[in-house]
Design a protein around this motif. Structure first.
Motif, PDB file in Angstrom:
ATOM      1  N   UNK A 168       0.878  -1.179   0.201  1.00 29.59           N
ATOM      2  CA  UNK A 168      -0.066   0.162   0.058  1.00 29.59           C
ATOM      3  C   UNK A 168       0.783   1.104   0.092  1.00 29.59           C
ATOM      4  N   UNK A 169       0.559   2.348  -0.550  1.00 31.32           N
ATOM      5  CA  UNK A 169       1.057   3.644  -0.640  1.00 31.32           C
ATOM      6  C   UNK A 169       0.104   4.569  -0.376  1.00 31.32           C
ATOM      7  N   UNK A 170       0.053   5.686   0.356  1.00 28.46           N
ATOM      8  CA  UNK A 170      -0.782   6.858   0.472  1.00 28.46           C
ATOM      9  C   UNK A 170      -0.385   7.735   0.810  1.00 28.46           C
ATOM     10  N   UNK A 171      -0.940   9.187   0.428  1.00 32.54           N
ATOM     11  CA  UNK A 171      -0.301  10.376   0.860  1.00 32.54           C
ATOM     12  C   UNK A 171      -1.254  11.457   1.304  1.00 32.54           C
ATOM     13  N   UNK A 172      -1.216  11.874   2.265  1.00 34.09           N
ATOM     14  CA  UNK A 172      -2.432  12.346   3.164  1.00 34.09           C
ATOM     15  C   UNK A 172      -1.939  13.657   4.098  1.00 34.09           C
ATOM     16  N   UNK A 173      -3.133  14.386   4.433  1.00 33.99           N
ATOM     17  CA  UNK A 173      -2.841  15.510   5.122  1.00 33.99           C
ATOM     18  C   UNK A 173      -2.899  15.007   6.640  1.00 33.99           C
ATOM     19  N   UNK A 174      -2.026  15.688   7.469  1.00 39.14           N
ATOM     20  CA  UNK A 174      -2.154  15.264   8.918  1.00 39.14           C
ATOM     21  C   UNK A 174      -2.099  16.565   9.648  1.00 39.14           C
ATOM     22  N   UNK A 175      -3.108  16.728  10.314  1.00 38.91           N
ATOM     23  CA  UNK A 175      -3.171  18.088  10.916  1.00 38.91           C
ATOM     24  C   UNK A 175      -3.153  18.007  12.437  1.00 38.91           C
ATOM     25  N   UNK A 176      -3.431  16.572  12.697  1.00 33.18           N
ATOM     26  CA  UNK A 176      -3.579  16.288  14.209  1.00 33.18           C
ATOM     27  C   UNK A 176      -3.152  14.934  14.479  1.00 33.18           C
ATOM     28  N   UNK A 177      -2.744  14.761  15.812  1.00 29.19           N
ATOM     29  CA  UNK A 177      -2.158  13.589  16.137  1.00 29.19           C
ATOM     30  C   UNK A 177      -3.107  12.378  16.192  1.00 29.19           C
ATOM     31  N   UNK A 178      -4.461  12.805  16.353  1.00 27.16           N
ATOM     32  CA  UNK A 178      -5.419  11.763  16.172  1.00 27.16           C
ATOM     33  C   UNK A 178      -5.669  11.328  14.704  1.00 27.16           C
ATOM     34  N   UNK A 179      -5.736  12.372  14.050  1.00 25.78           N
ATOM     35  CA  UNK A 179      -5.812  11.804  12.418  1.00 25.78           C
ATOM     36  C   UNK A 179      -4.843  11.036  12.174  1.00 25.78           C
ATOM     37  N   UNK A 180      -3.593  11.166  12.547  1.00 27.52           N
ATOM     38  CA  UNK A 180      -2.311  10.616  12.228  1.00 27.52           C
ATOM     39  C   UNK A 180      -2.400   9.284  12.772  1.00 27.52           C
ATOM     40  N   UNK A 181      -2.563   8.766  13.877  1.00 31.39           N
ATOM     41  CA  UNK A 181      -2.756   7.673  14.586  1.00 31.39           C
ATOM     42  C   UNK A 181      -4.065   6.830  14.076  1.00 31.39           C
ATOM     43  N   UNK A 182      -5.059   7.700  13.876  1.00 33.38           N
ATOM     44  CA  UNK A 182      -6.248   6.717  13.284  1.00 33.38           C
ATOM     45  C   UNK A 182      -5.986   6.108  11.906  1.00 33.38           C
ATOM     46  N   UNK A 183      -5.250   6.995  11.169  1.00 31.75           N
ATOM     47  CA  UNK A 183      -5.009   6.668   9.748  1.00 31.75           C
ATOM     48  C   UNK A 183      -3.796   5.232   9.640  1.00 31.75           C
ATOM     49  N   UNK A 184      -2.983   5.316  10.642  1.00 31.33           N
ATOM     50  CA  UNK A 184      -1.919   4.182  10.836  1.00 31.33           C
ATOM     51  C   UNK A 184      -2.468   3.265  11.377  1.00 31.33           C
ATOM     52  N   UNK A 185      -3.216   3.129  12.390  1.00 31.11           N
ATOM     53  CA  UNK A 185      -3.993   1.946  13.005  1.00 31.11           C
ATOM     54  C   UNK A 185      -5.227   1.407  12.094  1.00 31.11           C
ATOM     55  N   UNK A 186      -6.052   2.175  11.536  1.00 27.88           N
ATOM     56  CA  UNK A 186      -6.892   1.824  10.398  1.00 27.88           C
ATOM     57  C   UNK A 186      -6.245   1.053   9.239  1.00 27.88           C
ATOM     58  N   UNK A 187      -5.150   1.509   8.745  1.00 24.46           N
ATOM     59  CA  UNK A 187      -4.460   0.890   7.526  1.00 24.46           C
ATOM     60  C   UNK A 187      -4.009  -0.533   8.010  1.00 24.46           C
ATOM     61  N   UNK A 188      -3.362  -0.663   9.117  1.00 24.77           N
ATOM     62  CA  UNK A 188      -2.761  -2.002   9.657  1.00 24.77           C
ATOM     63  C   UNK A 188      -3.879  -2.814   9.853  1.00 24.77           C
ATOM     64  N   UNK A 189      -5.090  -2.542  10.264  1.00 21.67           N
ATOM     65  CA  UNK A 189      -6.079  -3.319  10.521  1.00 21.67           C
ATOM     66  C   UNK A 189      -6.386  -3.962   8.908  1.00 21.67           C
ATOM     67  N   UNK A 190      -6.661  -2.978   8.099  1.00 19.39           N
ATOM     68  CA  UNK A 190      -7.050  -3.372   6.631  1.00 19.39           C
ATOM     69  C   UNK A 190      -6.219  -4.417   5.834  1.00 19.39           C
TER      70      UNK A 190
END
Length: 238
Positions: A168-190
């Motif tokens: 997987x590759x993605x490129x995204x906005x990260x304006x908060x720690x919550x957004x960043x962590x959610x993206x990482x954890x959600x990706x791992x689960x998927x």
């Protein structure tokens, strides 16, 4: 030889001037609030008029891309493929291609025509690349499940690699720690990467984004900061 390096991100422009491999100047243009009209276009004009350059190297980290296997040749469908991820405007954007033979993948990406035409008007050699391809080409990997995160100003790109293959590759906005962590954890689960078996590697603006790193360290055991971008060093993974 005077060489100009340009990095375009979602909300800014960074340039670096190198002379005979020594860095002589570096500056960033970011607008933390609502940017004035033509903010980046004016910044680009200012940079291009600084002096005479022999070469220009352009890297786009703009979030307008698609990832395909190397050898995919239906280039006319590039815009349509990108449109599955983000809106595209064929009249105002150039369709670009970057190939990564190390992992046998290729990136279609768009680049604003206004920027493209201004840079090409210099009538000197210009080399365009996509940040994902440039980042991927620098990664050292083993036969592990690995997450490689490259941090920019309010932005990151992210590779998941398993058994030397890009998952997987993605490129995204990260304006908060919550957004960043959610993206990482959600990706791992998927993608089925267990958090304890996965090795994490961070690059780029790790000091500027140190709160993101510290929050991630609370959840993952194997995290290594490969390097931090410092003035006149590690610019766009040189």
């Amino acid at each position: 030889m005077n060489v100009l390096h340009l990095l375009f991100t979602k909300d800014g422009l960074i340039y670096q001037i190198a002379k005979n491999k020594s860095i002589v100047e570096e500056k960033s243009y970011f607008s933390d609030e609502e940017p004035p009209e033509n903010f980046l276009l004016d910044a680009l004009d200012e940079v291009l008029l600084k002096q005479r350059f022999e070469e220009v190297h352009v890297v786009s980290a703009l979030n307008s891309f698609t990832l395909m296997p190397e050898g995919f040749s239906d280039h006319e469908s590039g815009f349509d493929l990108i449109a599955f991820n983000t809106p595209v405007n064929k009249e105002n954007e150039e369709l670009m291609l970057s190939v990564n033979r190390k992992f046998n993948v290729q990136f279609y990406y768009t680049f604003p025509k206004e920027y493209y035409q201004k840079i090409k008007a210099l009538s000197i050699p210009v080399f365009f690349n996509f940040s994902g391809e440039k980042f991927l080409n620098t990664i050292s990997f083993k036969n592990n499940k690995e997450i490689h995160i490259n941090l920019y100003h309010n932005q990151c790109e992210f590779f998941a690699i398993d058994d030397k293959k890009v998952i997987l590759y993605n490129n995204l906005d990260v304006n908060s720690e919550v957004d960043f962590l959610y993206f990482v954890m959600f990706t791992l689960s998927k993608i089925g990467f267990g958090i304890n078996e996965t090795k994490f590697f961070a690059y780029g603006e790790t000091t500027e984004n140190e709160t993101f790193i510290s929050e991630l360290q609370k959840f993952v055991k194997n995290l290594k900061i490969v390097f931090d971008n410092l003035p006149s060093k590690n610019f766009i993974l040189n």
